[in-house]
Design a protein around this motif. Structure first.
Motif, PDB file in Angstrom:
ATOM      1  N   UNK A 102      -6.198   7.176   4.274  1.00 31.27           N
ATOM      2  CA  UNK A 102      -7.052   7.391   3.125  1.00 31.27           C
ATOM      3  C   UNK A 102      -7.520   6.085   2.525  1.00 31.27           C
ATOM      4  N   UNK A 103      -8.146   6.183   1.367  1.00 31.24           N
ATOM      5  CA  UNK A 103      -8.668   4.978   0.720  1.00 31.24           C
ATOM      6  C   UNK A 103      -7.543   4.206   0.040  1.00 31.24           C
ATOM      7  N   UNK A 104      -7.711   2.887  -0.004  1.00 33.11           N
ATOM      8  CA  UNK A 104      -6.760   2.018  -0.706  1.00 33.11           C
ATOM      9  C   UNK A 104      -7.499   0.738  -1.058  1.00 33.11           C
ATOM     10  N   UNK A 105      -6.917  -0.025  -1.947  1.00 34.48           N
ATOM     11  CA  UNK A 105      -7.514  -1.286  -2.385  1.00 34.48           C
ATOM     12  C   UNK A 105      -7.052  -2.403  -1.450  1.00 34.48           C
ATOM     13  N   UNK A 106      -7.934  -2.804  -0.520  1.00 36.76           N
ATOM     14  CA  UNK A 106      -7.540  -3.820   0.477  1.00 36.76           C
ATOM     15  C   UNK A 106      -7.245  -5.179  -0.144  1.00 36.76           C
ATOM     16  N   UNK A 107      -7.727  -5.430  -1.355  1.00 34.37           N
ATOM     17  CA  UNK A 107      -7.432  -6.716  -1.998  1.00 34.37           C
ATOM     18  C   UNK A 107      -5.947  -6.887  -2.269  1.00 34.37           C
ATOM     19  N   UNK A 108      -5.228  -5.733  -2.362  1.00 36.05           N
ATOM     20  CA  UNK A 108      -3.778  -5.807  -2.563  1.00 36.05           C
ATOM     21  C   UNK A 108      -3.066  -6.447  -1.361  1.00 36.05           C
ATOM     22  N   UNK A 109      -3.783  -6.503  -0.243  1.00 42.24           N
ATOM     23  CA  UNK A 109      -3.195  -7.072   0.984  1.00 42.24           C
ATOM     24  C   UNK A 109      -3.463  -8.567   1.137  1.00 42.24           C
ATOM     25  N   UNK A 146       0.865  -1.183   0.000  1.00 37.38           N
ATOM     26  CA  UNK A 146       0.000   0.000   0.000  1.00 37.38           C
ATOM     27  C   UNK A 146       0.908   1.242   0.000  1.00 37.38           C
ATOM     28  N   UNK A 147       1.103   1.886  -1.144  1.00 37.64           N
ATOM     29  CA  UNK A 147       1.994   3.062  -1.218  1.00 37.64           C
ATOM     30  C   UNK A 147       1.597   4.175  -0.250  1.00 37.64           C
ATOM     31  N   UNK A 148       0.339   4.282   0.094  1.00 39.20           N
ATOM     32  CA  UNK A 148      -0.103   5.339   0.991  1.00 39.20           C
ATOM     33  C   UNK A 148       0.562   5.263   2.369  1.00 39.20           C
ATOM     34  N   UNK A 149       1.017   4.084   2.758  1.00 39.21           N
ATOM     35  CA  UNK A 149       1.681   3.923   4.058  1.00 39.21           C
ATOM     36  C   UNK A 149       3.010   4.681   4.059  1.00 39.21           C
ATOM     37  N   UNK A 150       3.748   4.617   2.942  1.00 34.23           N
ATOM     38  CA  UNK A 150       5.042   5.308   2.866  1.00 34.23           C
ATOM     39  C   UNK A 150       4.876   6.810   2.990  1.00 34.23           C
ATOM     40  N   UNK A 151       3.783   7.353   2.443  1.00 37.69           N
ATOM     41  CA  UNK A 151       3.541   8.785   2.545  1.00 37.69           C
ATOM     42  C   UNK A 151       3.258   9.186   3.991  1.00 37.69           C
ATOM     43  N   UNK A 152       2.522   8.346   4.713  1.00 40.30           N
ATOM     44  CA  UNK A 152       2.181   8.669   6.104  1.00 40.30           C
ATOM     45  C   UNK A 152       3.352   8.426   7.045  1.00 40.30           C
ATOM     46  N   UNK A 153       4.202   7.445   6.728  1.00 39.72           N
ATOM     47  CA  UNK A 153       5.317   7.080   7.606  1.00 39.72           C
ATOM     48  C   UNK A 153       6.587   6.966   6.770  1.00 39.72           C
ATOM     49  N   UNK A 154       7.213   8.079   6.444  1.00 38.95           N
ATOM     50  CA  UNK A 154       8.453   8.037   5.635  1.00 38.95           C
ATOM     51  C   UNK A 154       9.582   7.303   6.345  1.00 38.95           C
ATOM     52  N   UNK A 155       9.599   7.387   7.672  1.00 38.99           N
ATOM     53  CA  UNK A 155      10.594   6.624   8.428  1.00 38.99           C
ATOM     54  C   UNK A 155       9.939   5.328   8.916  1.00 38.99           C
ATOM     55  N   UNK A 156      10.580   4.162   8.685  1.00 38.18           N
ATOM     56  CA  UNK A 156       9.967   2.882   9.082  1.00 38.18           C
ATOM     57  C   UNK A 156       9.679   2.827  10.583  1.00 38.18           C
ATOM     58  N   UNK A 157       8.540   2.329  10.894  1.00 35.29           N
ATOM     59  CA  UNK A 157       8.149   2.114  12.289  1.00 35.29           C
ATOM     60  C   UNK A 157       7.672   0.667  12.465  1.00 35.29           C
TER      61      UNK A 157
END
Length: 530
Positions: free
Chosen positions: A470-477, A375-386
């Motif tokens: 935000x919205x994302x395609x959960x089927x990708x998971x 989910x690319x949106x995760x990288x935008x919200x958390x640029x540093x890995x957690x």
């Protein structure tokens, strides 16, 4: 029902009028097995014929070698009518729970074990020569002793609607000082027969056997009395002696054996713990039923949470029945899918889990960086890995399903992934998914517990409930969540299931030997003996 019917009919003429329609719709009752007999000597035949041919004036009944029995056509007709009518009564179906079928293999083993453990014949023999209150001494015989009791041979058969017909073949030597002044020996071979009626104890609700109609049948008699004595004198003396000694000696042995058998039902309806989550109690639905091939015990199990709330079993769509391909005389325990579902409801809270581990099995590191690959949106919200924190909650009761050869555990709940924060601060939710997935179930037995081991069958569905990115395609998971369930969650389920589900405590059954078979809507344990 039969005793009430017997009393209500009252007169034999009414039984005769009702007999014909009953016989038109029922099969004749099966005859009990004939015990091992050999041809007795002529003197014994004379003795038996003499006693059986002498009806009393008051009652019109004939005396057998051990006591009184009903004779004549009318008494037999009433008995046949009773069996026929009771065979027509509808059988109460059990609630969806558990069924137990006890074949002749188990009953033979239990009765023989009870006879061996109790040493009852030897004990009765030791008591034979002692003075007992209310029992008159035998005329012409003093210093009575019983010795050389032979190892009993037991034969059983089921009596439909009643219980078990039992025959014990044995032998012994009765000694004493005879009226002639010398030592006398009577070597006897005999059969003890009785009907063991299967009932339900009103106070405990437990099954119980009760002996009825005990008779002692002589097979052969040998004595050291002088051969020049008159046969009638000998026969009269033997008849008097054996008629007083044998029934009082042998019939209590049948009752004592049943005491041992009944004790092995004692813990059947006791509450058994399922870890710290609750209890399971096997309660009889109705009086156990005897058929021509087995005894069936129907259970309405009570599944109770630790807080005291009972978990109701779901209504069965079909009547529970044993498969027809088991050997005649064998024994099985059937556990319905509805019953196992109710038991697993006790463990539902144990299926909830919070995982904080960074490395799990062969999974990639559990961080926001790994999640961002799906989910690319995760990288935008958390640029540093957690680090990731994963919470799985089962919000609907687990459900067990069974088809021929396959069993599944259906789980429905939520999976939430959170980003961990430092300094003890609460993690932040990234998203919350609703998940529906199936686990394959393998069954086994350890001691008196049913064990279950699971593996992931498939992830059925994922749907997004909430998201902070935000919205994302959960089927990708789907692939990521499937691997996560397999590596991180299934071990938690299997660990919770190690508590085991209790099996009924009945007749000291060794469930470890049972062969398990998954059938339609049920699990069958084919019970084996040591």
């Amino acid at each position: 029902m039969c005793p009430a019917l017997w009393e209500a009919l009252g007169q034999e003429e009414r039984a005769m009028r009702a007999l014909m329609p009953a016989l038109a719709t029922t099969s004749p009752p099966q005859r009990p097995p004939v015990c091992n007999r050999s041809s007795p000597p002529s003197s014994v035949l004379f003795m038996l014929e003499q006693t059986e041919a002498s009806p009393t004036a008051e009652t019109g009944r004939k005396r057998s070698a051990s006591g009184w029995r009903i004779s004549g056509l009318g008494g037999a007709m009433l008995w046949i009518l009773c069996l026929g009518f009771c065979g027509l009564l509808p059988r109460t179906q059990a609630d969806p729970g558990a069924l137990l079928r006890l074949g002749m293999d188990v009953m033979n083993h239990e009765v023989q074990s009870a006879m061996d453990e109790s040493h009852i014949l030897e004990k009765m023999a030791a008591e034979a020569g002692k003075k007992r209150p209310g029992v008159k001494p035998i005329k012409g015989l003093t210093n009575l002793k019983v010795k050389d009791v032979k190892l009993p041979v037991i034969a059983l058969s089921f009596i439909p609607g009643v219980g078990i017909f039992q025959c014990v073949s044995t032998g012994m030597t009765i000694t004493g000082k005879s009226f002639m002044g010398g030592n006398m020996e009577i070597i006897v071979v005999l059969n003890i027969t009785a009907t063991n009626r299967l009932l339900q104890d009103e106070e405990t609700g437990l099954p119980t056997f009760k002996s009825e109609g005990c008779e002692v049948i002589l097979v052969s008699v040998k004595t050291n009395l002088p051969s020049n004595m008159l046969p009638k004198v000998v026969n009269k003396f033997l008849d008097s002696t054996l008629h007083k000694v044998l029934p009082d000696l042998m019939c209590p042995a049948i009752d004592a054996v049943l005491v041992y058998v009944n004790r092995k039902w004692a813990n059947l309806n006791a509450a058994m713990r399922v870890g710290q989550m609750g209890t399971v109690k096997y309660v009889l639905t109705s009086i156990p039923t005897a058929t021509a091939n087995y005894i069936q015990v129907d259970f309405s199990p009570v599944v109770q949470q630790q807080e005291g709330n009972a978990i109701q079993l779901a209504d069965a769509r079909e009547v529970l029945e044993f498969p027809k391909d088991y050997a005649t005389g064998s024994s099985q325990l059937l556990l319905s899918a509805a019953f196992l579902t109710a038991e697993l409801a006790l463990l539902q809270k144990s299926f909830d889990v919070t995982v904080r581990d960074r490395m799990i099995g062969e999974l990639p590191p559990q961080t926001t960086k790994t999640l961002a690959g799906f989910i690319p949106e995760v990288a935008e919200a958390y640029p540093k890995p957690k680090p990731l924190v994963t919470q799985i909650r089962i919000n609907k009761p687990p459900k067990v399903t069974m088809k021929m050869g396959k069993s599944l555990l259906l789980l429905h709940g939520t999976l939430e992934m959170l980003a961990a924060r430092r300094r003890g601060r609460a993690p932040v939710s990234i998203f919350l998914l609703e998940a529906h997935f199936n686990l394959k179930v393998q069954y086994s037995v350890r001691e008196d517990r049913l064990q279950m081991a699971t593996s992931l069958d498939r992830l059925l569905s994922l749907s997004r409930v909430s998201s902070s990115i935000g919205t994302f395609n959960e089927k990708e998971l789907t692939g990521f969540i499937t691997d996560y369930l397999r590596e991180a969650y299934i071990p938690v389920i299997n660990d919770a299931l190690q508590v085991g589900l209790p099996l009924p405590d009945i007749l000291d059954m060794n469930y470890n030997l049972a062969e398990l078979d998954i059938v339609e809507n049920a699990l069958v344990l084919d019970l084996k003996l040591d």
